[in-house]
Design a protein around this motif. Structure first.
Motif, short mmCIF file in Angstrom:
data_model
loop_
_atom_site.label_atom_id
_atom_site.label_comp_id
_atom_site.label_asym_id
_atom_site.label_seq_id
_atom_site.Cartn_x
_atom_site.Cartn_y
_atom_site.Cartn_z
N ASP A 93 0.84 -1.20 0.00
CA ASP A 93 0.00 0.00 0.00
C ASP A 93 0.87 1.25 0.00
O ASP A 93 0.59 2.23 -0.68
CB ASP A 93 -0.91 0.01 1.24
N LEU A 94 1.96 1.17 0.79
CA LEU A 94 2.90 2.29 0.89
C LEU A 94 4.31 1.78 0.67
O LEU A 94 4.64 0.65 1.02
CB LEU A 94 2.80 2.96 2.27
N PRO A 95 5.17 2.63 0.11
CA PRO A 95 6.57 2.22 -0.02
C PRO A 95 7.29 2.30 1.31
O PRO A 95 6.98 3.14 2.16
CB PRO A 95 7.15 3.22 -1.02
N GLN A 96 8.27 1.40 1.50
CA GLN A 96 9.04 1.38 2.75
C GLN A 96 10.53 1.37 2.41
O GLN A 96 11.03 0.48 1.73
CB GLN A 96 8.69 0.12 3.57
N HIS A 97 11.25 2.39 2.90
CA HIS A 97 12.69 2.49 2.64
C HIS A 97 13.45 1.64 3.65
O HIS A 97 13.27 1.78 4.86
CB HIS A 97 13.12 3.97 2.74
N HIS A 98 14.35 0.75 3.15
CA HIS A 98 15.13 -0.13 4.04
C HIS A 98 16.57 0.36 4.19
O HIS A 98 17.07 0.45 5.30
CB HIS A 98 15.12 -1.57 3.50
N PHE A 99 17.25 0.65 3.12
CA PHE A 99 18.59 1.25 3.22
C PHE A 99 18.93 1.98 1.93
O PHE A 99 18.40 1.67 0.85
CB PHE A 99 19.67 0.21 3.57
#
Length: 1593
Positions: free
Chosen positions: A982-988
Motif C-alpha cells: 500500500d505504501l513504499p518502505q525504505h530499508h537502506f
C-alpha cells in the motif's frame, strides 16, 4: 681477365671431369649475361681447357647487373636441357666472381637459385659490395664467401676454395642421397585362398616396380595366427629376383579354429623385424613400413603394441583381407587403413618420401623466435648426427618461417659454442632447410651450460633478430645425447629468467636430471627423452605439437574480481639456502599475485611474514589500502638468511589471523601461502593442523630441495601443494593458486556438466585410472545438489555406454564412486557417433536443463575414426558449450572441430599432464556472467499480500545473486532497497553499506509489510533515493538502475508511464522483473518499451536462477555507451567467403553500428572492404545517420579474390586523416573482420596503426589463426574468434563491451642526458661534477612516477613508465633501459653509471629517441625529458614517432637556459619559464608541464593547477637505518713482500760423519773457457730439448 682465365684453368685441372663425374659450365656478364658453355657442352678436361682459352672479355656499356646474371644461370644453366643432373641427385654449385657493385637487385634472384638447391659461392674482388655478396652466397659467409684485394690473389685462394667446394659437394651428396625403405609384410595365416593369391600377385608386382634389393628397398615377410612365423627377414635376399622367388614359394600355414593373435605378432614385430641384425636400416635414416594383411579381427588387444612400433618411427599399414575397418583403425598409422589386400597401392607411399610441411598443430603458431641448441659432441658420431639433422629438418618444416612470423636460430656446441644460424639469418623456410641438410658436425666434448649462456648472450638479442621487446615468445630447444661436462643449473636459470621457454630433448645416454634441470615448468611438458637416435623420428610429432600449442596458448590473464572479501598471508622462506636472485623471484611472484585481486580494506587484504630461524612480520593485513605501497613494501624486504624453522613460523600465524578477524569485524575466507625451498628443521604438522582448525586454507609451494611429505603436512591436501625445480618457475604457477581461491566463490552456480570419456583400447589401464582421477578433480569445487550442479557421464569407444545421466546422483560422493566403478570398453574410437548419442541427455526429457548453462567435456587420446564436425555443431547449436581435451595422439584439428573454438581446446602429451590442466578447466567452467564494477542499483520489491513467505525467500535469493555478481564498495557498486505494497518502505540507501557482506546482511529475512500493489506510487517514491544526499552518483556519471520485482498487476496502472518516464528523464534505467501474475504490458511500460530490460518467469522458484539471464542486461546497462569515436570497419570479401557468409558479416556489422550513437557530434562510421586490393566504400565524413550507414553497409558488393590483409591495413590508415573526416579529440578505432590467413605480412602495417593511437579490434571466423589476429590487435583483449559465421552474432555483446570501454591512459617518459664536459678520469660517473643532478634527479623521478587527478581516470593515480637512455655524439647507445615503472635500483644504477665519454643532445640523440618511442612505446602519452649542460645544436621531428612533449632541463653550467626552449614542444601554461636543475621544487615544476596527459587521455585542453604553496617546515631527522646485509667474503689479498731475514740461530750440534765416497775416474782436463754458474752461456749450455705434447682431436 687473364688472372681469371688462369684461375679457371687451374680449377678445372684439379677436378675429375667427365660426363658421369664433374661437369662445368661458364657464363660471363656485365650489363647483360653471355653464355660461354653449358654443363653438357664439354665432357673431358681437354676440351674444357680449350674452351676457356677461347673466351674473350665481354665488357659492358652501362655497368654490372649481377642479379640478371644469377637469374640467367637459374633459367639457362641449372636445367636438365643444359646438362644439369639434379634429378639424379647430383650436387649443384655456382661460383660468382665479381669486382663491383651490382646496379640491380641481387637478393631475390640469388634466393631463388639457392631455393632450387644450388650452393652458391661468392668471390668479391677489390671494390665488390660486401653486403650484396652476403646476400648472394650461401650461409655462413666464412665458408661460402671470399673477399680479395685483387685478381692476382685468386691463385692463392685456389686450394682453399677447392677444399671448401669438395666439402660442400660431399655434404650435399649426403643430403641428396635417396632414402630407401624397409618394408615388412605380416600376413594373417587364416585369410582365404583367393585373397592370399591376390596378395602374392600384387606383392611380386610391387617388388618388381620398386626395384627391391639389399641396396635399395628391402622386403621381409612373416605370417601370424596364434604364433608368428618369419618367412624371410629384411637381409635374407640380395636381389629382386631372389625376393620374387621367395614370395612365390610363400605358403600359408593356417591354424584351424584358432583366432588370430595380432597383438602378440606385433610384439614380435617390434623386437625382431626391424633390428639392425635383421637388416633394418633405421640407423641410416631408412623409412620403415610394417604392412599387416588381416583376414579376421584380432582376439587380443593391438593398440598398445602397435603404438610401441610407431614410437620407433615405423609406419604401420593395415590391409583388409576380411577384417573389419574398425579393427584396422585400432592399430594403423593415420591414413594407412585400406579395405583390400592389393599392396600395389602402397607403391607411391613407399617410393615418395612424405614431405614435411606446416602441420595443423603449428598452423596457428606463426609468431615465435625459436633457437635449437644442438649437441655435436664426439659421442654422437657421424651416422647419428645425420639422424639429428633429419629430426631438425622435420621440426623446422612444420614452422612458418618468415621475418614477421617464426624465426629460427641454430647453435651447435661441443667444448665451444658456435652460432650456425641467427634468428635474422634466413627469411624463408626453404633456405634454412637447405642449410640444415649440410649442418656441419665437428665432434668434441659436451659443455651444455656454456652453450646455454652463449645462446642467451649472442642469439636472443635484438641485434641478432630477437623480438622479445615486441612480446614475441622466445623458445630454446636443447638436443643432447650425454651428460654435460660443465654445470647447466645456473645457465638454465639465467636463460629462463631472460623469459626464454626451454625444452630439453635427451637421446640415449642423456642425463635425465640435467634435462629436468634445464627445462621450463611444468617439467613433464618440457622434457622429452628417447632411447636411441632412431626414435627421434617418432618424437618429432609430439615435440612440435607441444611447442606449437604452448606458443598459441598465450599466458592466461586470470583475474579474481569475484573474490570480494578475503585475508591472504604470505609466509616466505628467508633461509640461507636461498640466493639473492631467488629471493627476488619470490618477491616478484608475490607482487604479481596480489595485483590480480581487488585489494582494499573492505575487500581482499594481503599481509606478509618472512622467516628463517624466527618469523618476522613485514606488513600486516591493515596495510592493504594501496597496491602500490604494498608493492614497495615487498620490494624493500631484505634477504638476511638463517635456518629453516617452518613449524615455528606456522605457529606464529595463528595470532595474525585472529587479529585479522578483529580488525575486519567479521570472518572472511582466510588463506596462507607458504613458500619454502628446504626441509624444515622443526615439526610442521601440529601448527599447520592448528591453523586449519582455525579455518585457514593453506597452500604449500616447495622449491628445489623442499620435502614433498612436509608440504602435504603443511597444506593438509596434496591438491594444495605445488613443487617447482627453481624459483624462476614461480611465475608459472600463480594462476593455479588464484584459480583455487577464486573458485571458492563459484559454489552457488547452477549448471549441467557432462563428461564424454574415451574408453578405447589404446588407453592403458593405468591411464584410464588417471583420466578418472582427472574427472573427479574437475568436479571437486562445484556445489553438486539438486538445485545447483548436475553431473553426467558417458563412456565411448566403438560402442557407447551411459554410465549415469544428469539426474541420477545429487551428491559428490555418489558421483565419485560411480566414476571409480566405471569399467573400460576397450574398443575403437568413434567420437562422432558418441557426440550424436550424448546430445539427447541435455534435453529436458532426459533430465537436462536447457535454461541454464550446459557443458560437455570430451576427453580422448586418439584420432576419431568417424566424422565429428556435424554432430559437434548440432550440440553447440543447442547451446551446449563443448570442451575438447586431447591426450597423446589426439588430432588437434578434430579437437577444434569438436569444441568450435581454440579457446576450449586443451592438449596434453600424456595422461600424467592432465593434473596440470585441472585448474585451467575449473576456472574456465565458471559462469560467463560479467562482473558489474560500478553502478547505483536500488531494488524496488513488491511485498503485497499475494506473495507468501516462501515466495519472498525466492525474491531474496534472487537479490542475493545479483549482489554476488557485483564488486560492492564506496567507489564500486552501491545498493539500496525499497519494498512496497500500500505504501513504499525504505530499508537502506546507496551510501549505507560499502561491502558485499553488509548488503547481503541488510536484506530483510522476513517479508516486509503486506497490502495491495501500488507500483506507480513506489516508482515515484524511489526517485529521491538516487540523489547525492542518499548516496547517488549521477554527477560522477555512474549508471543508475532501478530494478522492479513484482508478481502482479499494478493497482493503479495509469500512473506507471508517468513515473517511470520521470525516472528515465533523470537518467535512471528501469529494469522490470515479473513473476507469476505480473502484467507483461505493464512491465514493458515501466522499462520504457525496451523489451531487453523486461524479464518474466512463471513461478518464484525460477526467479532464483533468473540472474543468469539478467546479468548480461545489467552489464550492458552499466557499460558506458559508445557516444563518441571514429570507427572504421575493414571487411574481408575474399573467395574463402561465399555470398551468404558475406551477407552474415554485413548484417553483423550493422548490429555493431546499432550499438553506437551515430551522429555528427557523436560516433562517425567508415567502411572499407578488401581481397586482392582494398576497396573504399565510404569515409568517416560521409554519413551521420545510423540508417544511411547501415543501408550502405548492406549494399556493399562481394567480389571474391585472395586475402591481402597487410595491404589493406596499410591502406586503411588514410581513413584516419582529417581530410577524410577523422577527428583529433575522439578515440580512433579499426574493426577488422576476416576468415583466413593473409597472403602478406600484417605486423608492420598494424604496428603503424597502433603507433598512431588507433585501437585495432580483430574478429576471426573459421580457420584464421589467433597469432595473426594478435599481431594485428596487439593485445588478446581486442581479439575475438568464432568457429563459423552461424555463431558470429553470439559475440556481439562481448565485442561492443570491449569497443566501448574507455581506453586506459598510459604514459611513457624517456629521460636523456647531455653531459658533454668529461675529464675521462678513471671512475668517472654520470653524475660526476653535477651535484645538483645527484640531489634533484630522485626528486624529479618521484614526482613524475605517479600522476594523480587525471579527470577521466578516477582517483587511482596513473603510473607512468620511465626509460633512460644515454648516447654518444653519433647516437650510439651507451646505456639504456626499457619503459618500466619507477625503480630506486634503476635510478641508482643510472646515477652511478661509469661514464668516461661525453653524451650529446643533437640530431643523433633525438633520432635515437624517436626510434625508441616508435619501437618500444605503445603509450597514449609520450614525453621526452632531456637534461642538458650545453646549447642544443639541432632538433628533429620526434612528433613522427607520436611523441607528445619534449622538455629540457638545464644542468649546472648552462649560461642561457632560455635558448634550450627553442626545441621544446607540448608544455603547459608555464612554458615560458625555463626549467633548470637547481630551481625550487623542480620535480613539481616538471610535473605541472606534463599537462599533455590530460589533453591526450581526457581531451582536456587546459587545466588550472593553482598557485605554488609555501614551503613546509623541515621535517624531523630520519631514524637511523638498519644494519646492511652482511657482505660476501672478499677475494684473497695479494702475496706480501718477503719479510726480513731473521737473526742467526744458535750454533747447532756437530753432524754425524758421513760414509766415504766412491773412487773417482781420471779425466782429461777441459781446455774450454770457464762458464760461471748462472751466466747466460751457462744457461744455454744446460738446455735440454723439450718434446712438445701431441695434440689429440
Amino acid at each position: 681477365f687473364q688472372e681469371v682465365r688462369s684461375f679457371l684453368r687451374n680449377f678445372i685441372k684439379a677436378l675429375d671431369i667427365g660426363p658421369n663425374k664433374v661437369r662445368i659450365g661458364l657464363a660471363q656478364y656485365s650489363d647483360e649475361p653471355q653464355q660461354e658453355f653449358l654443363l653438357k657442352d664439354h665432357s673431358d678436361r681437354k676440351s674444357l681447357l680449350a674452351a676457356v682459352e677461347k673466351i674473350k672479355l665481354l665488357g659492358g656499356l652501362t655497368g654490372t647487373e649481377t642479379g640478371k646474371a644469377i637469374d640467367f644461370l637459374q633459367k639457362q644453366y641449372f636445367t636438365k636441357e643444359a646438362g644439369s643432373r639434379v634429378d639424379q641427385r647430383v650436387p649443384q654449385i655456382a661460383i660468382v666472381i665479381t669486382d663491383g657493385e651490382s646496379s640491380d637487385e641481387v637478393k631475390e634472384p640469388a634466393q631463388k637459385l639457392r631455393q632450387d638447391g644450388v650452393i652458391v659461392f661468392g668471390i668479391g674482388v677489390g671494390e665488390a659490395n660486401q653486403k650484396q655478396l652476403e646476400s648472394i652466397a650461401n650461409w655462413p659467409p666464412d665458408r661460402f664467401l671470399q673477399s680479395l684485394d685483387s685478381y692476382q690473389a685468386l691463385q692463392e685462394l685456389m686450394e682453399e676454395l677447392l677444399e671448401t667446394v669438395c666439402v660442400a659437394v660431399v655434404a650435399q651428396k649426403e643430403a641428396l642421397a635417396e632414402r630407401y625403405a624397409d618394408i615388412f609384410f605380416l600376413v594373417d595365416s587364416g585369410i582365404v585362398q583367393g585373397q592370399f593369391t591376390l596378395f602374392k600377385s600384387e606383392l611380386q608386382k610391387l617388388i618388381n616396380q620398386i626395384n627391391a634389393g639389399a641396396s635399395t628397398y628391402r622386403v621381409g615377410v612373416a605370417q601370424y595366427g596364434q604364433d608368428t612365423r618369419v618367412e624371410f627377414l629384411l637381409n635374407a635376399h640380395q636381389t629382386k629376383q631372389q625376393l620374387i622367388s621367395a614370395v612365390r614359394g610363400f605358403r600359408l600355414r593356417p591354424q584351424p579354429n584358432q583366432l588370430p593373435q595380432l597383438g602378440r605378432a606385433l610384439q614380435n614385430a617390434n623386437t625382431r623385424f626391424f633390428t639392425r641384425q635383421a637388416g633394418g636400416r633405421a640407423h641410416l635414416g631408412a623409412r620403415q613400413f610394417l604392412v599387416v594383411v588381416s583376414g579376421r579381427d584380432s582376439d587380443d588387444p593391438v593398440s598398445k603394441d602397435a603404438q610401441r612400433i610407431k614410437s620407433a618411427g615405423v609406419t604401420v599399414v593395415g590391409m583388409s583381407a576380411g577384417a573389419s575397418m574398425d579393427a584396422l583403425q585400432r592399430f594403423v598409422s593415420s591414413g594407412y587403413a585400406f579395405d583390400s589386400p592389393r599392396v600395389l597401392i602402397l607403391k607411391d607411399s613407399i617410393l615418395t618420401e612424405k614431405k614435411d610441411d606446416i602441420t595443423e598443430d603449428c598452423r596457428g603458431a606463426n609468431i615465435a623466435d625459436i633457437v635449437f641448441i644442438v649437441d655435436e659432441s664426439g659421442s654422437i658420431g657421424t651416422e647419428n648426427f645425420k639422424l639429428v639433422r633429419t629430426f631438425l629438418h622435420s621440426i623446422v618444416s612444420s614452422l612458418d618461417v618468415r621475418p614477421n612470423k617464426v624465426q629460427v636460430g641454430i647453435v651447435s656446441y661441443n667444448e665451444e659454442s658456435t652460432a650456425r644460424v641467427y634468428l635474422n639469418t634466413f627469411d624463408n623456410r626453404e633456405e634454412i632447410l637447405q642449410f640444415i641438410k649440410i649442418l656441419p658436425y665437428s665432434e668434441g666434448g659436451t659443455n651444455t651450460g656454456a652453450a646455454l649462456n652463449f645462446t642467451r648472450d649472442n642469439i636472443f638479442i635484438e641485434e641478432r633478430g630477437s623480438r622479445k621487446s615486441k612480446g614475441v615468445q622466445q623458445v630454446a630447444v636443447v638436443i643432447t645425447d650425454g651428460e654435460s661436462q660443465d654445470r647447466v643449473h645456473e645457465a638454465a636459470i639465467s636463460l629462463r629468467r631472460a623469459d626464454v621457454t626451454v625444452y630439453s630433448v635427451g637421446i640415449e645416454n642423456a642425463n635425465m636430471e640435467e634435462l629436468r634441470d634445464m627445462a621450463s615448468h611444468p617439467i613433464d611438458r618440457h622434457v622429452f627423452n628417447v632411447n636411441s637416435f632412431t626414435e627421434l623420428k617418432a618424437l618429432k610429432h609430439s615435440l612440435q605439437k607441444v611447442i606449437c600449442e604452448n606458443i598459441i596458448d598465450q599466458a592466461v590473464k586470470v583475474t579474481c574480481v569475484k573474490k570480494d572479501e578475503a585475508d591472504i598471508f604470505f609466509l616466505m622462506d628467508d633461509s640461507g639456502s636461498i640466493g639473492n636472485q631467488d629471493f627476488k623471484d619470490m618477491q616478484n611472484f608475490i607482487i604479481n599475485f596480489f595485483r590480480t585481486f581487488n585489494i582494499g580494506p573492505n575487500h581482499v587484504r594481503v599481509g606478509l611474514v618472512k622467516y628463517a630461524d624466527d618469523p618476522t612480520l613485514q606488513f600486516d593485513l591493515t596495510a592493504s589500502s594501496n597496491v602500490d605501497n604494498m608493492e614497495t613494501s615487498v620490494k624493500t624486504i631484505r634477504h638476511e638468511g638463517g635456518g629453516t624453522e617452518t613449524g615455528k613460523a606456522l605457529k606464529s600465524m595463528g595470532p595474525h589471523f585472529r587479529r585479522a578477524m578483529q580488525t575486519r569485524g567479521h570472518k572472511v575466507p582466510e588463506y596462507l601461502i607458504v613458500i619454502t625451498d628446504g626441509e624444515s628443521t622443526d615439526d610442521v604438522t601440529a601448527p599447520a593442523e592448528e591453523l586449519r582448525q582455525q579455518g585457514v586454507i593453506i597452500f604449500a609451494i616447495g622449491v628445489k630441495e623442499s620435502n614433498q611429505a612436509q608440504l602435504v603436512d603443511i597444506a593438509g591436501d596434496s591438491k594444495r601443494t605445488i613443487q617447482v625445480n627453481n624459483f624462476d618457475a614461480l611465475k608459472s604457477i600463480k594462476n593455479n593458486i588464484i584459480t583455487d581461491i577464486c573458485t571458492d566463490d563459484c559454489k552457488d552456480v547452477q549448471g549441467d556438466i557432462f563428461f564424454l570419456a574415451d574408453g578405447s583400447e589404446s588407453i592403458s589401464k593405468d591411464d584410464f585410472k588417471k583420466m578418472k582421477e582427472f574427472m573427479k578433480a574437475v568436479i571437486r569445487n562445484p556445489a553438486i545438489e539438486q538445485n545447483k550442479v548436475h553431473v553426467g557421464l558417458m563412456q565411448f569407444s566403438t560402442d557407447n555406454r551411459l554410465e549415469f545421466p544428469l539426474t541420477r546422483y545429487y551428491s559428490r560422493e555418489e558421483i565419485l564412486k560411480a566414476i571409480d566403478n566405471m569399467k573400460q570398453l576397450d574398443q575403437g574410437t568413434l567420437t562422432g557417433k558418441a557426440l550424436t548419442e550424448v546430445s539427447q541427455y541435455f534435453d529436458k526429457t532426459n533430465g537436462g536443463r536447457p535454461d541454464i548453462s550446459q557443458r560437455l567435456i570430451v576427453i580422448t587420446d586418439g584420432e576419431a575414426k568417424d566424422e565429428v564436425i556435424g554432430p559437434a555443431e548440432a550440440l553447440r547449436k543447442k547451446g551446449v558449450v563443448v570442451y575438447a581435451i586431447g591426450v597423446v595422439d589426439a588430432n588437434t584439428t578434430q579437437l577444434v572441430d569438436i569444441s568450435g573454438s581454440t579457446d576450449r581446446v586443451y592438449s596434453e602429451k600424456n595422461f600424467d599432464a592432465l593434473k596440470d590442466l585441472e585448474s585451467k578447466l575449473i576456472i574456465d567452467q565458471q559462469p560467463l556472467y560479467c562482473t558489474i564494477n560500478k553502478a547505483d542499483i536500488i531494488f524496488l520489491v513488491d511485498s503485497s499480500k499475494s506473495i507468501d513467505d516462501t515466495e519472498y525467500g525466492s525474491m531474496r535469493i534472487f537479490m542475493e545473486s545479483i549482489v554476488k555478481q557485483t564488486t560492492v564498495g564506496k567507489d564500486k557498486t552501491r545498493f539500496g532497497l525499497i519494498s512496497y505494497s500500500d505504501l513504499p518502505q525504505h530499508h537502506f540507501s546507496l551510501h549505507d553499506y560499502d561491502s558485499r557482506r553488509k548488503v547481503l546482511e541488510a536484506l530483510p529475512k522476513q517479508k516486509p509489510t503486506e497490502g495491495d500493489t501500488h507500483t506507480g506510487e513506489a516508482l515515484q517514491f524511489s526517485l529521491q533515493y538516487f540523489s547525492a544526499a542518499n548516496g547517488g552518483r549521477k554527477a560522477l556519471k555512474v549508471p543508475q538502475i532501478l530494478m522492479v520485482i513484482t508478481d502482479g498487476a499494478a493497482t493503479n496502472p495509469y500512473i506507471l508511464e508517468e513515473h517511470s518516464d520521470a525516472l528515465r528523464a533523470n537518467g535512471i534505467i528501469v529494469i522490470s522483473v515479473g513473476v507469476k501474475e505480473a502484467n507483461i504490458d505493464q512491465l514493458e511500460t515501466m522499462a520504457g518499451g525496451d523489451k531487453s530490460k523486461v524479464f518474466f518467469v512463471d513461478n518464484f522458484k525460477a526467479l532464483e536462477t533468473l540472474y543468469e539471464k539478467i546479468s548480461p542486461a545489467l552489464c550492458n546497462t552499466t557499460k558506458p555507451a559508445c557516444k563518441s569515436g571514429d570507427f572504421v570497419f575493414l571487411l574481408d570479401r575474399s573467395s574463402s567467403i561465399d555470398q551468404d557468409k558475406h551477407n552474415i558479416m554485413k548484417n553483423f556489422t550493422t548490429t555493431l553500428v546499432d550499438s553506437f550513437e551515430v551522429g555528427e557530434r557523436f560516433v562517425h562510421i567508415g567502411l572499407c572492404q578488401f581481397s586482392d586490393y582494398p576497396n573504399d566504400e565510404f569515409y568517416l565524413n560521409k554519413y551521420y545517420n545510423k540508417k544511411d550507414v547501415n543501408t550502405k553497409i548492406l549494399n556493399a558488393d562481394y567480389t571474391g579474390g585472395d586475402t591481402y590483409l597487410g595491404k589493406a591495413l596499410d591502406h586503411i590508415k588514410n581513413y584516419f586523416e582529417e581530410s577524410q573526416g577523422s577527428r583529433d579529440q575522439v578515440p580512433k578505432n579499426l574493426v577488422v573482420i576476416t576468415d583466413g590467413d593473409s597472403h602478406d605480412d600484417v605486423e608492420d602495417a598494424a604496428d603503424i596503426l597502433r603507433d598512431r593511437n588507433i585501437r585495432v579490434f580483430t574478429i576471426g571466423v573459421g580457420d584464421v589463426h589467433d597469432m595473426q589476429l594478435l599481431q594485428i590487435a596487439g593485445t588478446p583483449e581486442r581479439m575475438f574468434t568464432v568457429r563459423n559465421y552461424d555463431v558470429l552474432h553470439s559475440i556481439k555483446e562481448r565485442v561492443v563491451n570491449v569497443m566501448c570501454d574507455q581506453p586506459n591512459c598510459t604514459i611513457d617518459i624517456a629521460i636523456g642526458f647531455d653531459i658533454s664536459q668529461r675529464t675521462g678520469a678513471l671512475g668517472e660517473m654520470l653524475i660526476s661534477g653535477h651535484t645538483k643532478l645527484q640531489n634533484f634527479l630522485p626528486q624529479i623521478l618521484n614526482y613524475v612516477s605517479s600522476l594523480k587527478d587525471l579527470c577521466c581516470v578516477g582517483p587511482t593515480p596513473v603510473k607512468p613508465n620511465i626509460a633512460f637512455q644515454v648516447v654518444d655524439r653519433d647516437g650510439r647507445t651507451l646505456y639504456d633501459t626499457n619503459f618500466e615503472g619507477y625503480s630506486v635500483d634503476v635510478e641508482n644504477k643510472v646515477m652511478y653509471l661509469p661514464m668516461t665519454e661525453p653524451s650529446y643532445f643533437n640530431t643523433a640523440m633525438l633520432n635515437s629517441f624517436k626510434e625508441r618511442f616508435k619501437i618500444k612505446s605503445k603509450a597514449h602519452v609520450k614525453v621526452r625529458v632531456a637534461k642538458l649542460d650545453s646549447k642544443p645544436t639541432i632538433s628533429c621531428c620526434l612528433l613522427c614517432a607520436g611523441v607528445s612533449a619534449l622538455l629540457t632541463v638545464a644542468l649546472q653550467g648552462v649560461r642561457d637556459p632560455a635558448q634550450l626552449q627553442m626545441v621544446e614542444f607540448g608544455r603547459g601554461f608555464g612554458y615560458k619559464l625555463p626549467l633548470s636543475i637547481g630551481m625550487q621544487s623542480v620535480g613539481s615544476a616538471i610535473l605541472k608541464q606534463i599537462v599533455i596527459s590530460d589533453r591526450e587521455c581526457c581531451n582536456v585542453m587546459c587545466k588550472c593547477s593553482g598557485y605554488e604553496g609555501i614551503p613546509g617546515l623541515w621535517g624531523p631527522p630520519g631514524t637511523k637505518g638498519e644494519d646492511g646485509v652482511k657482505g660476501t667474503k672478499g677475494y684473497p689479498g695479494r702475496d706480501g713482500n718477503h719479510g726480513r731475514g731473521g737473526n742467526s740461530g744458535l750454533p747447532g750440534e756437530p753432524g754425524v760423519p758421513g760414509d766415504s765416497g766412491y773412487d773417482g775416474h781420471r779425466v782429461r782436463r777441459h781446455s774450454g773457457p770457464y762458464l760461471a754458474p748462472g751466466s747466460a752461456q751457462h744457461r744455454r749450455s744446460c738446455q735440454f730439448p723439450v718434446q712438445r705434447p701431441r695434440r689429440f682431436k
